[in-house]
Design a protein around this motif. Sequence first.
Motif, PDB file in Angstrom:
ATOM      1  N   ASP A 187      14.304  72.611  79.900  1.00  0.00           N
ATOM      2  CA  ASP A 187      13.142  72.929  80.753  1.00  0.00           C
ATOM      3  C   ASP A 187      12.207  71.751  81.042  1.00  0.00           C
ATOM      4  OD1 ASP A 187      10.907  72.917  78.838  1.00  0.00           O
ATOM      5  OD2 ASP A 187      11.517  74.902  78.175  1.00  0.00           O
ATOM      6  N   SER A 188      12.625  70.538  80.698  1.00  0.00           N
ATOM      7  CA  SER A 188      11.921  69.320  81.107  1.00  0.00           C
ATOM      8  C   SER A 188      12.907  68.165  81.018  1.00  0.00           C
ATOM      9  CB  SER A 188      10.695  69.040  80.232  1.00  0.00           C
ATOM     10  OG  SER A 188      11.081  68.725  78.913  1.00  0.00           O
ATOM     11  N   GLY A 189      12.568  67.051  81.667  1.00  0.00           N
ATOM     12  CA  GLY A 189      13.464  65.915  81.635  1.00  0.00           C
ATOM     13  C   GLY A 189      12.841  64.698  82.272  1.00  0.00           C
ATOM     14  N   THR A 190      13.658  63.679  82.480  1.00  0.00           N
ATOM     15  CA  THR A 190      13.210  62.439  83.110  1.00  0.00           C
ATOM     16  C   THR A 190      13.716  62.401  84.543  1.00  0.00           C
ATOM     17  OG1 THR A 190      13.250  61.257  80.997  1.00  0.00           O
ATOM     18  CG2 THR A 190      13.237  59.931  82.997  1.00  0.00           C
ATOM     19  N   LEU A 191      12.782  62.424  85.478  1.00  0.00           N
ATOM     20  CA  LEU A 191      13.118  62.351  86.895  1.00  0.00           C
ATOM     21  C   LEU A 191      13.087  60.892  87.326  1.00  0.00           C
ATOM     22  CD1 LEU A 191      13.604  63.906  89.591  1.00  0.00           C
ATOM     23  CD2 LEU A 191      11.117  63.812  89.923  1.00  0.00           C
ATOM     24  N   CYS A 192      14.185  60.420  87.869  1.00  0.00           N
ATOM     25  CA  CYS A 192      14.284  59.024  88.308  1.00  0.00           C
ATOM     26  C   CYS A 192      14.289  58.972  89.834  1.00  0.00           C
ATOM     27  CB  CYS A 192      15.552  58.376  87.762  1.00  0.00           C
ATOM     28  SG  CYS A 192      15.553  58.231  85.960  1.00  0.00           S
ATOM     29  N   THR A 193      13.304  58.266  90.362  1.00  0.00           N
ATOM     30  CA  THR A 193      13.178  58.088  91.801  1.00  0.00           C
ATOM     31  C   THR A 193      13.264  56.598  92.126  1.00  0.00           C
ATOM     32  OG1 THR A 193      10.763  58.001  91.602  1.00  0.00           O
ATOM     33  CG2 THR A 193      11.753  60.161  92.044  1.00  0.00           C
ATOM     34  N   LEU A 194      13.308  56.277  93.423  1.00  0.00           N
ATOM     35  CA  LEU A 194      13.334  54.883  93.867  1.00  0.00           C
ATOM     36  C   LEU A 194      11.947  54.480  94.322  1.00  0.00           C
ATOM     37  CD1 LEU A 194      16.685  54.897  95.891  1.00  0.00           C
ATOM     38  CD2 LEU A 194      16.287  54.057  93.557  1.00  0.00           C
ATOM     39  N   SER A 195      11.428  53.409  93.757  1.00  0.00           N
ATOM     40  CA  SER A 195      10.066  52.973  94.064  1.00  0.00           C
ATOM     41  C   SER A 195       9.917  52.672  95.555  1.00  0.00           C
ATOM     42  CB  SER A 195       9.704  51.731  93.252  1.00  0.00           C
ATOM     43  OG  SER A 195       9.704  52.030  91.869  1.00  0.00           O
ATOM     44  N   SER A 196       8.843  53.192  96.119  1.00  0.00           N
ATOM     45  CA  SER A 196       8.589  52.972  97.545  1.00  0.00           C
ATOM     46  C   SER A 196       7.521  51.915  97.773  1.00  0.00           C
ATOM     47  CB  SER A 196       8.152  54.285  98.206  1.00  0.00           C
ATOM     48  OG  SER A 196       6.999  54.810  97.566  1.00  0.00           O
ATOM     49  N   SER A 197       6.967  51.374  96.688  1.00  0.00           N
ATOM     50  CA  SER A 197       5.955  50.317  96.808  1.00  0.00           C
ATOM     51  C   SER A 197       6.199  49.301  95.707  1.00  0.00           C
ATOM     52  CB  SER A 197       4.549  50.912  96.668  1.00  0.00           C
ATOM     53  OG  SER A 197       4.346  51.387  95.346  1.00  0.00           O
ATOM     54  N   GLY A 198       5.373  48.282  95.652  1.00  0.00           N
ATOM     55  CA  GLY A 198       5.545  47.242  94.648  1.00  0.00           C
ATOM     56  C   GLY A 198       4.885  47.545  93.325  1.00  0.00           C
ATOM     57  N   GLU A 199       4.300  48.740  93.179  1.00  0.00           N
ATOM     58  CA  GLU A 199       3.575  49.048  91.950  1.00  0.00           C
ATOM     59  C   GLU A 199       4.481  49.077  90.722  1.00  0.00           C
ATOM     60  OE1 GLU A 199       0.382  52.089  92.147  1.00  0.00           O
ATOM     61  OE2 GLU A 199       1.181  52.444  94.157  1.00  0.00           O
ATOM     62  N   ALA A 200       5.709  49.539  90.896  1.00  0.00           N
ATOM     63  CA  ALA A 200       6.640  49.662  89.758  1.00  0.00           C
ATOM     64  C   ALA A 200       7.755  48.636  89.846  1.00  0.00           C
ATOM     65  CB  ALA A 200       7.231  51.070  89.717  1.00  0.00           C
ATOM     66  N   GLY A 201       7.469  47.517  90.453  1.00  0.00           N
ATOM     67  CA  GLY A 201       8.487  46.502  90.638  1.00  0.00           C
ATOM     68  C   GLY A 201       8.890  46.430  92.096  1.00  0.00           C
ATOM     69  N   PRO A 202       9.923  45.650  92.413  1.00  0.00           N
ATOM     70  CA  PRO A 202      10.357  45.520  93.811  1.00  0.00           C
ATOM     71  C   PRO A 202      10.707  46.881  94.414  1.00  0.00           C
ATOM     72  CG  PRO A 202      11.422  43.876  92.429  1.00  0.00           C
ATOM     73  CD  PRO A 202      10.710  44.811  91.501  1.00  0.00           C
ATOM     74  N   GLU A 203      10.484  47.016  95.694  1.00  0.00           N
ATOM     75  CA  GLU A 203      10.798  48.270  96.372  1.00  0.00           C
ATOM     76  C   GLU A 203      12.259  48.639  96.136  1.00  0.00           C
ATOM     77  OE1 GLU A 203      10.775  50.097 100.906  1.00  0.00           O
ATOM     78  OE2 GLU A 203       9.518  48.358 100.407  1.00  0.00           O
ATOM     79  N   GLY A 204      12.499  49.903  95.799  1.00  0.00           N
ATOM     80  CA  GLY A 204      13.851  50.351  95.481  1.00  0.00           C
ATOM     81  C   GLY A 204      14.177  50.301  94.006  1.00  0.00           C
ATOM     82  N   SER A 205      13.241  49.813  93.180  1.00  0.00           N
ATOM     83  CA  SER A 205      13.466  49.791  91.732  1.00  0.00           C
ATOM     84  C   SER A 205      13.487  51.216  91.187  1.00  0.00           C
ATOM     85  CB  SER A 205      12.364  48.996  91.026  1.00  0.00           C
ATOM     86  OG  SER A 205      12.341  47.659  91.443  1.00  0.00           O
ATOM     87  N   PRO A 206      14.325  51.494  90.177  1.00  0.00           N
ATOM     88  CA  PRO A 206      14.322  52.837  89.586  1.00  0.00           C
ATOM     89  C   PRO A 206      13.022  53.088  88.832  1.00  0.00           C
ATOM     90  CG  PRO A 206      15.764  51.353  88.356  1.00  0.00           C
ATOM     91  CD  PRO A 206      15.344  50.617  89.580  1.00  0.00           C
ATOM     92  N   PHE A 207      12.489  54.290  89.002  1.00  0.00           N
ATOM     93  CA  PHE A 207      11.243  54.670  88.361  1.00  0.00           C
ATOM     94  C   PHE A 207      11.432  56.026  87.693  1.00  0.00           C
ATOM     95  CE2 PHE A 207       7.135  56.933  88.523  1.00  0.00           C
ATOM     96  CZ  PHE A 207       6.356  56.064  87.769  1.00  0.00           C
ATOM     97  N   GLY A 208      11.228  56.081  86.372  1.00  0.00           N
ATOM     98  CA  GLY A 208      11.420  57.316  85.628  1.00  0.00           C
ATOM     99  C   GLY A 208      10.100  57.938  85.228  1.00  0.00           C
TER     100      GLY A 208
END
Length: 297
Positions: free
Chosen positions: A39-60
């Motif tokens: 009932d919970s987990g780690t959702l991994c998306t692709l960064s759309s800005s530079g806040e979490a690294g280069p654009e397209g970086s995996p963000f959990g």
Amino acid sequence: MVSAAVASSPTEAAGATDGERAIILSITERARTVTHVADSGTLCTLSSSGEAGPEGSPFGSHVDYVLDEQGWPIFLLAEASLHTQNIKASNRVSLLCQTPREANGQPQAALARVTLVGAIVDVDDDDELIQLKASFSLVHTYADQLTQSPRFKFYKLKPDKVYYVGGFGVLSKWLPVSEYETAEPDILADEASSIVSKINNGKQEDLQTVCKHFLNKATPDTVAVTTVDRLGLDLRVKARDLTDEFRIGFRQPVSSVEDAKSEIVKIFQEAWEKENGFEWEDQGPPIQRYAEDILRA
């Protein structure tokens, strides 16, 4: 070295032939059970800005969810959150779910887990939204007010890939999405962790006796139940530098927690009888060693 003999269908998983009864859940049933109880987990998306690294970086990020009838996870996400902003730029995501850690403290790596890969889609059906607000609040009580807030919105993950890992890499396999969607979580899913904890914390002497008489492991260093389901239980047995995985099947599939407790007591009773010299022709539950040398030093 990992040697696993578990296959994807119930019959193959149990090493059974036509007319024999499976003693191990199918992999798709096990995967559906994991996503049901997590009932919970780690959702991994692709960064759309530079806040979490280069654009397209995996963000959990951590997310709570409920499942629909197909086993698709449904999230209640803040519209201003970073993962929601990422989703709006690219809806390709993955979700990692893991069996909750039970009270006896098994390492996280020993627990089964599932990764769902797919696309996030909006939930815009009014009838479904009404039902979701009630079911999400029931599972995640903190969210009662959030479901009514315009700052939060329901999103659904439509998987096109499903990956199952049985823990410590004992078994890992990509599963057909259609089979995952039609599989049912095990009937003991919600109680299994509690049963496992009680056995491991209070029945070590019985487990040692089971190892001696049914598993040909007279003096294991450690023995722990890792899983209980309607067909039986799994044991991880460590002796010196070898760690093996065994399946002990119930005499009959169970349909309730009380039935499962009764079957477990029967296994312990049969082992006790052998320990004390009471031998019977049909004594002993069905057993399979399905992985060996999984933690060789």
